[in-house]
Design an enzyme around this catalytic site. Structure first.
Site, PDB file in Angstrom:
ATOM      1  N   HIS A 207       0.824  -1.209   0.000  1.00 18.18           N
ATOM      2  CA  HIS A 207       0.000   0.000   0.000  1.00 18.18           C
ATOM      3  C   HIS A 207       0.863   1.266   0.000  1.00 18.18           C
ATOM      4  O   HIS A 207       2.060   1.229   0.313  1.00 18.18           O
ATOM      5  CB  HIS A 207      -0.909   0.012   1.232  1.00 18.18           C
ATOM      6  CG  HIS A 207      -0.129  -0.003   2.530  1.00 18.18           C
ATOM      7  ND1 HIS A 207       0.463   1.121   3.061  1.00 18.18           N
ATOM      8  CD2 HIS A 207       0.160  -1.018   3.383  1.00 18.18           C
ATOM      9  CE1 HIS A 207       1.080   0.805   4.184  1.00 18.18           C
ATOM     10  NE2 HIS A 207       0.922  -0.485   4.400  1.00 18.18           N
ATOM     11  N   GLU A 283      -2.004  -7.008   7.912  1.00 13.93           N
ATOM     12  CA  GLU A 283      -0.658  -6.877   8.475  1.00 13.93           C
ATOM     13  C   GLU A 283      -0.544  -7.621   9.805  1.00 13.93           C
ATOM     14  O   GLU A 283      -1.547  -7.959  10.444  1.00 13.93           O
ATOM     15  CB  GLU A 283      -0.333  -5.382   8.671  1.00 13.93           C
ATOM     16  CG  GLU A 283       1.022  -5.063   9.277  1.00 13.93           C
ATOM     17  CD  GLU A 283       2.205  -5.602   8.468  1.00 13.93           C
ATOM     18  OE1 GLU A 283       2.378  -6.835   8.451  1.00 13.93           O
ATOM     19  OE2 GLU A 283       2.952  -4.791   7.894  1.00 13.93           O
TER      20      GLU A 283
END
Length: 405
Positions: A207, A283
């Site tokens: 990202h 994550e």
């Protein structure tokens, strides 16, 4: 035949703290109680806690020599058990290298579980430790033995005996087969390029930047938005992905907004291909370290940080280990291969899952995780064939970000 699961009972002590010290460890069959191995040793003059850690290390080494896959550790040292579980800080600098060594040994097994037991249930290991202390007491006086100092967490650098090397090779091949869906033991090695149209291609995208990225903070499960610079990176990344994979079948994303915003921009650049969310791509959970700077964690949790850096099976306090993230990432890759056979799919995720996918694709060891740098909005490309073949085409492409200040 090697036992799959063993029970390790360990203890250590010193007479004087510091004083003449020794440790004892017993490895048992958990069902029958049969003693499979014993270890005990006099270690000169040192403290109770050093001796307890030495007992744990000896027990884990014995279990590894037996070829065990899983270990249940039982000790009457609350300190060692809580520190190895990551619930207590390791404030004594002399214990940190020992904890890191134990954490490194933990990585040799599929699973290690730690539990506290009262001293009366640890009599065998206690008796071995006392016998070792008797030997230390009768030896000539020696200086206090502190835990060894190390500059960085220990890693395996020695050569295993032939049988251990063979077992390790088979295990690595099995892990590759698990991650790719093929049988790596029967996949022939080849220098000849394979046709890419028969592979499932993963376009791995980290990202764009967030404020945490810029500030050097641990950013895990917290839903931190893209920064202004991150949004500019996403635009450039979307254009690059569209050029790399104009026929991509789908975009699959972590559910956190810094990823979904990146995925939506890529989808639009690809003409509106569907975006699907996968919780397995989220994550790592950094627990108590979430939102803290790297320096703050080093200052507040020095022992836990050393243990975490030394072993993928150690989690941050109240967090998740990289071994657990690796299991999730492997499930995600397996699902993508099944759903998008011979197609290209864009995967938008975070540093940890992408590093772990690349580690497995390259058949690298855990040191790879600390040596690979992944930029925000960087792109990596991996091809996966049905027979287990893997080709890493690129890692951390960032040329498309060159004009972003």
């Amino acid at each position: 035949m090697a036992p799959r699961v063993v029970l390790v009972e360990a203890d250590g002590g010193s007479r004087g703290n510091p004083g003449p010290a020794g440790y004892g460890a017993v490895v048992r069959d958990p069902d029958s109680g049969e003693v499979l191995a014993e270890r005990f040793e006099s270690i000169g003059v040192t403290t109770n806690n050093v001796a307890e850690y030495r007992g744990l290390i000896a027990g884990l080494e014995a279990a590894a020599e037996l070829g065990a896959a899983e270990v249940d550790v039982r000790m009457d040292s609350k300190l060692v058990v809580e520190q190895m579980c990551g619930r207590w800080q390791i404030k004594n600098a002399g214990l940190r290298p020992l904890a890191a060594r134990a954490a490194d040994l933990v990585t040799r097994f599929d699973a290690v579980r730690f539990g506290w037991i009262p001293r009366e249930r640890n009599r065998h290991a206690d008796a071995l430790a006392n016998a070792a202390m008797d030997g230390a007491a009768s030896a000539p006086a020696a200086p206090v033995v502190d835990a060894p100092r190390i500059v960085e967490p220990p890693r395996e650098v020695g050569v295993d005996p032939a049988d251990r090397a063979t077992a390790r090779t088979v295990a690595d091949r099995a892990a590759t087969a698990r991650d790719t869906g093929g049988d790596a033991t029967t996949t022939p090695a080849s220098w000849e390029p394979r046709p890419s149209f028969t592979a499932t291609r993963l376009i791995l995208v980290r990202h764009g930047e967030t404020e945490y990225t810029e500030q050097g903070r641990y950013s895990g499960r917290g839903d931190v938005a893209l920064s202004a610079r991150g949004r500019e990176q996403v635009k450039a990344t979307a254009s690059r992905v569209a050029a790399l994979a104009p026929g991509a079948a789908a975009v699959v994303s972590s559910p956190l907004s810094r990823c979904t915003r990146t995925a939506e921009a890529i989808s639009a650049a690809l003409g509106g291909v569907p975006v699907r969310r996968d919780e397995n791509l989220i994550e790592c959970d950094f627990g108590a370290w979430e939102g803290r700077t790297f320096a703050e964690v080093r200052e507040g949790w020095p022992g836990e940080l050393d243990a975490w850096l030394a072993s993928t099976r150690v989690a941050p306090p109240d967090g998740e280990s990289f071994a657990e993230v690796a299991e999730r990432a492997s499930r995600a890759v397996a699902a993508l291969r099944e759903a998008y056979a011979r197609e290209t799919v864009v995967v938008v995720s975070h540093v940890s899952p992408i590093k772990l996918v690349l580690r497995d694709a390259l058949a690298a060891d855990d040191a790879f995780l600390h040596r690979l740098y992944l930029d925000a909005a960087g792109i990596s490309v991996v091809d996966l064939w049905p027979d287990g073949g893997v080709a890493v085409r690129s890692v951390n492409e960032t040329a498309h970000l060159a004009d972003i200040g």
